[in-house]
Scaffold this active site. Structure first.
Site, PDB file in Angstrom:
ATOM      1  N   LYS A  13      42.399  29.446  46.476  1.00 13.75           N
ATOM      2  CA  LYS A  13      43.541  30.039  47.197  1.00 13.75           C
ATOM      3  C   LYS A  13      43.104  31.326  47.923  1.00 13.75           C
ATOM      4  O   LYS A  13      43.413  31.527  49.089  1.00 13.75           O
ATOM      5  CB  LYS A  13      44.695  30.368  46.226  1.00 13.75           C
ATOM      6  CG  LYS A  13      45.227  29.161  45.475  1.00 13.75           C
ATOM      7  CD  LYS A  13      46.389  29.524  44.568  1.00 13.75           C
ATOM      8  CE  LYS A  13      46.040  30.471  43.434  1.00 13.75           C
ATOM      9  NZ  LYS A  13      45.069  29.952  42.452  1.00 13.75           N
ATOM     10  N   ARG A  88      54.913  30.974  41.545  1.00 15.21           N
ATOM     11  CA  ARG A  88      54.146  30.264  40.525  1.00 15.21           C
ATOM     12  C   ARG A  88      55.073  29.586  39.518  1.00 15.21           C
ATOM     13  O   ARG A  88      54.630  28.802  38.694  1.00 15.21           O
ATOM     14  CB  ARG A  88      53.259  31.296  39.828  1.00 15.21           C
ATOM     15  CG  ARG A  88      52.094  30.740  39.102  1.00 15.21           C
ATOM     16  CD  ARG A  88      51.231  31.871  38.593  1.00 15.21           C
ATOM     17  NE  ARG A  88      50.505  32.542  39.639  1.00 15.21           N
ATOM     18  CZ  ARG A  88      49.181  32.710  39.658  1.00 15.21           C
ATOM     19  NH1 ARG A  88      48.440  32.268  38.680  1.00 15.21           N
ATOM     20  NH2 ARG A  88      48.606  33.362  40.635  1.00 15.21           N
ATOM     21  N   ARG A 122      32.158  33.776  39.815  1.00 12.12           N
ATOM     22  CA  ARG A 122      32.947  34.585  40.754  1.00 12.12           C
ATOM     23  C   ARG A 122      32.656  36.075  40.603  1.00 12.12           C
ATOM     24  O   ARG A 122      32.563  36.598  39.498  1.00 12.12           O
ATOM     25  CB  ARG A 122      34.441  34.339  40.547  1.00 12.12           C
ATOM     26  CG  ARG A 122      35.269  35.312  41.380  1.00 12.12           C
ATOM     27  CD  ARG A 122      36.684  34.926  41.545  1.00 12.12           C
ATOM     28  NE  ARG A 122      37.373  34.633  40.320  1.00 12.12           N
ATOM     29  CZ  ARG A 122      38.552  34.025  40.284  1.00 12.12           C
ATOM     30  NH1 ARG A 122      39.137  33.658  41.388  1.00 12.12           N
ATOM     31  NH2 ARG A 122      39.148  33.795  39.141  1.00 12.12           N
ATOM     32  N   ARG A 152      36.102  39.630  37.108  1.00 16.46           N
ATOM     33  CA  ARG A 152      37.502  39.900  36.749  1.00 16.46           C
ATOM     34  C   ARG A 152      37.703  39.834  35.240  1.00 16.46           C
ATOM     35  O   ARG A 152      37.101  38.998  34.569  1.00 16.46           O
ATOM     36  CB  ARG A 152      38.403  38.854  37.428  1.00 16.46           C
ATOM     37  CG  ARG A 152      38.953  39.336  38.736  1.00 16.46           C
ATOM     38  CD  ARG A 152      39.653  38.288  39.521  1.00 16.46           C
ATOM     39  NE  ARG A 152      40.600  37.461  38.783  1.00 16.46           N
ATOM     40  CZ  ARG A 152      41.363  36.543  39.356  1.00 16.46           C
ATOM     41  NH1 ARG A 152      41.289  36.345  40.661  1.00 16.46           N
ATOM     42  NH2 ARG A 152      42.197  35.818  38.657  1.00 16.46           N
ATOM     43  N   ARG A 163      44.954  30.366  31.143  1.00 12.52           N
ATOM     44  CA  ARG A 163      45.481  30.312  32.517  1.00 12.52           C
ATOM     45  C   ARG A 163      45.679  28.859  32.948  1.00 12.52           C
ATOM     46  O   ARG A 163      46.660  28.525  33.611  1.00 12.52           O
ATOM     47  CB  ARG A 163      44.528  31.035  33.477  1.00 12.52           C
ATOM     48  CG  ARG A 163      44.630  32.550  33.360  1.00 12.52           C
ATOM     49  CD  ARG A 163      43.423  33.257  33.937  1.00 12.52           C
ATOM     50  NE  ARG A 163      43.228  33.014  35.341  1.00 12.52           N
ATOM     51  CZ  ARG A 163      42.074  33.218  35.983  1.00 12.52           C
ATOM     52  NH1 ARG A 163      41.030  33.683  35.327  1.00 12.52           N
ATOM     53  NH2 ARG A 163      41.973  32.982  37.269  1.00 12.52           N
TER      54      ARG A 163
HETATM   55  P1  AP5 Z   1      39.053  31.785  44.646  1.00  9.93           P
HETATM   56  O1  AP5 Z   1      39.245  31.633  46.108  1.00  9.93           O
HETATM   57  O2  AP5 Z   1      38.921  33.133  44.078  1.00  9.93           O
HETATM   58  O3  AP5 Z   1      40.149  30.927  43.845  1.00  9.93           O
HETATM   59  P2  AP5 Z   1      41.685  31.267  43.539  1.00  9.93           P
HETATM   60  O4  AP5 Z   1      42.430  29.985  43.666  1.00  9.93           O
HETATM   61  O5  AP5 Z   1      42.135  32.431  44.317  1.00  9.93           O
HETATM   62  O6  AP5 Z   1      41.550  31.577  42.007  1.00  9.93           O
HETATM   63  P3  AP5 Z   1      42.248  32.694  41.111  1.00  9.93           P
HETATM   64  O7  AP5 Z   1      41.467  32.703  39.833  1.00  9.93           O
HETATM   65  O8  AP5 Z   1      42.373  33.979  41.862  1.00  9.93           O
HETATM   66  O9  AP5 Z   1      43.642  32.076  40.887  1.00  9.93           O
HETATM   67  P4  AP5 Z   1      44.655  32.451  39.796  1.00  9.93           P
HETATM   68  O10 AP5 Z   1      45.857  31.784  40.274  1.00  9.93           O
HETATM   69  O11 AP5 Z   1      44.205  32.102  38.421  1.00  9.93           O
HETATM   70  O12 AP5 Z   1      44.629  34.056  39.801  1.00  9.93           O
HETATM   71  P5  AP5 Z   1      45.539  35.135  40.522  1.00  9.93           P
HETATM   72  O13 AP5 Z   1      44.668  36.237  40.962  1.00  9.93           O
HETATM   73  O14 AP5 Z   1      46.440  34.516  41.501  1.00  9.93           O
HETATM   74  O15 AP5 Z   1      37.730  30.937  44.286  1.00  9.93           O
HETATM   75  C1  AP5 Z   1      37.161  30.998  42.994  1.00  9.93           C
HETATM   76  C2  AP5 Z   1      35.616  31.018  43.084  1.00  9.93           C
HETATM   77  O16 AP5 Z   1      35.170  29.803  43.670  1.00  9.93           O
HETATM   78  C3  AP5 Z   1      35.062  32.132  43.975  1.00  9.93           C
HETATM   79  O17 AP5 Z   1      33.862  32.599  43.432  1.00  9.93           O
HETATM   80  C4  AP5 Z   1      34.821  31.452  45.331  1.00  9.93           C
HETATM   81  O18 AP5 Z   1      33.789  32.072  46.058  1.00  9.93           O
HETATM   82  C5  AP5 Z   1      34.460  30.030  44.880  1.00  9.93           C
HETATM   83  N1  AP5 Z   1      34.910  28.983  45.800  1.00  9.93           N
HETATM   84  C6  AP5 Z   1      36.116  28.887  46.430  1.00  9.93           C
HETATM   85  N2  AP5 Z   1      36.195  27.753  47.149  1.00  9.93           N
HETATM   86  C7  AP5 Z   1      35.016  27.092  46.969  1.00  9.93           C
HETATM   87  C8  AP5 Z   1      34.496  25.843  47.433  1.00  9.93           C
HETATM   88  N3  AP5 Z   1      35.203  25.038  48.234  1.00  9.93           N
HETATM   89  N4  AP5 Z   1      33.263  25.473  47.012  1.00  9.93           N
HETATM   90  C9  AP5 Z   1      32.533  26.276  46.186  1.00  9.93           C
HETATM   91  N5  AP5 Z   1      32.970  27.476  45.717  1.00  9.93           N
HETATM   92  C10 AP5 Z   1      34.196  27.876  46.094  1.00  9.93           C
HETATM   93  O19 AP5 Z   1      46.429  35.640  39.285  1.00  9.93           O
HETATM   94  C11 AP5 Z   1      45.824  36.355  38.237  1.00  9.93           C
HETATM   95  C12 AP5 Z   1      46.847  36.665  37.176  1.00  9.93           C
HETATM   96  O20 AP5 Z   1      47.888  37.496  37.717  1.00  9.93           O
HETATM   97  C13 AP5 Z   1      47.591  35.449  36.615  1.00  9.93           C
HETATM   98  O21 AP5 Z   1      46.877  34.839  35.549  1.00  9.93           O
HETATM   99  C14 AP5 Z   1      48.888  36.100  36.123  1.00  9.93           C
HETATM  100  O22 AP5 Z   1      48.650  36.789  34.923  1.00  9.93           O
HETATM  101  C15 AP5 Z   1      49.164  37.137  37.205  1.00  9.93           C
HETATM  102  N6  AP5 Z   1      49.985  36.578  38.297  1.00  9.93           N
HETATM  103  C16 AP5 Z   1      49.581  36.343  39.572  1.00  9.93           C
HETATM  104  N7  AP5 Z   1      50.567  35.819  40.288  1.00  9.93           N
HETATM  105  C17 AP5 Z   1      51.644  35.708  39.462  1.00  9.93           C
HETATM  106  C18 AP5 Z   1      52.946  35.203  39.624  1.00  9.93           C
HETATM  107  N8  AP5 Z   1      53.363  34.693  40.791  1.00  9.93           N
HETATM  108  N9  AP5 Z   1      53.785  35.238  38.549  1.00  9.93           N
HETATM  109  C19 AP5 Z   1      53.395  35.755  37.374  1.00  9.93           C
HETATM  110  N10 AP5 Z   1      52.153  36.241  37.129  1.00  9.93           N
HETATM  111  C20 AP5 Z   1      51.281  36.212  38.182  1.00  9.93           C
HETATM  112 MG    MG Z   2      42.779  34.383  43.817  1.00 14.85          MG
END
Ligand code: AP5
Ligand code: MG
Length: 213
Positions: A13, A88, A122, A152, A163
């Site tokens: 994402k 989410r 990552r 992270r 997660r």
């Molecule tokens: P990356 O692009 O970072 O993936 P991502 O989908 O953004 O993954 P996240 O871990 O950030 O998602 P998440 O939903 O768990 O965390 P968030 O920060 O939203 O890619 C990952 C890795 O793969 C990178 O190293 C990248 O380079 C590599 N990559 C990407 N695409 C690739 C490809 N095609 N091929 C090879 N490599 C690739 O949320 C974190 C926390 O915040 C949550 O757990 C929760 O506690 C809280 N939170 C966030 N939003 C909410 C909400 N709406 N409600 C309640 N709590 C929330």
């Molecule tokens: Mg992310």
């Protein structure tokens, strides 16, 4: 255009949000980044949610909705936005819907085993928030702003499992919500980042074409 990026942890994402923001000239708004910034700045919200996040638990809908709807009211969102990680839950999707019509919800579908491999490599810049994978880096320094890269807090294996559990419990309802609205598109997130971007851009073109006709 109002875009929502949906998908499991490490589905890409953030990576796709960074690509799309430059191409579409719309702000990329990541709920995770906003929460992590609050934690780094030790704001009232940041202090309250720090422990939850490090355990992989979700922030409450109430806090998340307030935080995200406030961000969406900024002037840079007047032509639209790219949301990453929000909504989410079904409650969040309903709160968002009251204020904004979503043109396309893109579900980045990725195999859990691929996502786990990605998470373990990552690295995130602690200054500009850009995300990288160690396999594409010469040094653990941000190629854009030269700051150091960090792992992270919630990228530890036991937290990743939590997660994923939460994601799997919530995702069906969220996907159904957008499917019923007729705006859900699923793209393959298992290929290269460029392949996924192309699929997303094709889907966006299709929506724009339908809007014009
Ligand atoms: P990356 O692009 O970072 O993936 P991502 O989908 O953004 O993954 P996240 O871990 O950030 O998602 P998440 O939903 O768990 O965390 P968030 O920060 O939203 O890619 C990952 C890795 O793969 C990178 O190293 C990248 O380079 C590599 N990559 C990407 N695409 C690739 C490809 N095609 N091929 C090879 N490599 C690739 O949320 C974190 C926390 O915040 C949550 O757990 C929760 O506690 C809280 N939170 C966030 N939003 C909410 C909400 N709406 N409600 C309640 N709590 C929330
Ligand atoms: Mg992310």
């Amino acid at each position: 255009m109002n875009i929502v990026l949906l998908g499991a942890p490490a589905s890409g994402k953030g990576t796709q949000g960074n690509v799309l923001t430059n191409i579409l000239n719309l702000p990329h708004i990541s709920s995770g980044n906003i929460i992590r910034q609050n934690i780094a700045d030790k704001t009232e919200i940041g202090i309250r949610v720090k422990e939850l996040i490090s355990k992989g638990k979700l922030v409450s809908d109430k806090i998340t909705n307030i935080m995200m709807l406030e961000r969406l009211s900024y002037p840079d969102c007047k032509n639209g936005f790219i949301l990453d990680g929000y909504p989410r839950t079904l409650n969040q999707a309903k709160a968002l819907e009251k204020k904004y019509q979503i043109d396309i919800a893109i579900n980045i579908d990725v195999l859990e085993e691929n996502a786990v491999k990605r998470i373990s490599g990552r690295r995130v810049c602690n200054n500009c928030n850009k995300t990288y994978h160690i396999s594409n880096l010469k040094a653990e320094i941000c190629p854009i702003c030269n700051n150091s890269l960090v792992v992270r807090d919630d990228d530890k294996i036991e937290v990743i499992k939590e997660r994923y559990k939460i994601f799997n419990n919530l995702t069906k309802d969220l996907l159904n919500f957008y499917k019923e609205k007729g705006v859900l598109v699923t793209v393959d997130g298992n290929g290269t980042s460029e392949q996924t971007s192309q699929e997303i851009l094709n889907a966006i073109k299709e929506v724009n074409k339908n809007d014009i006709n």
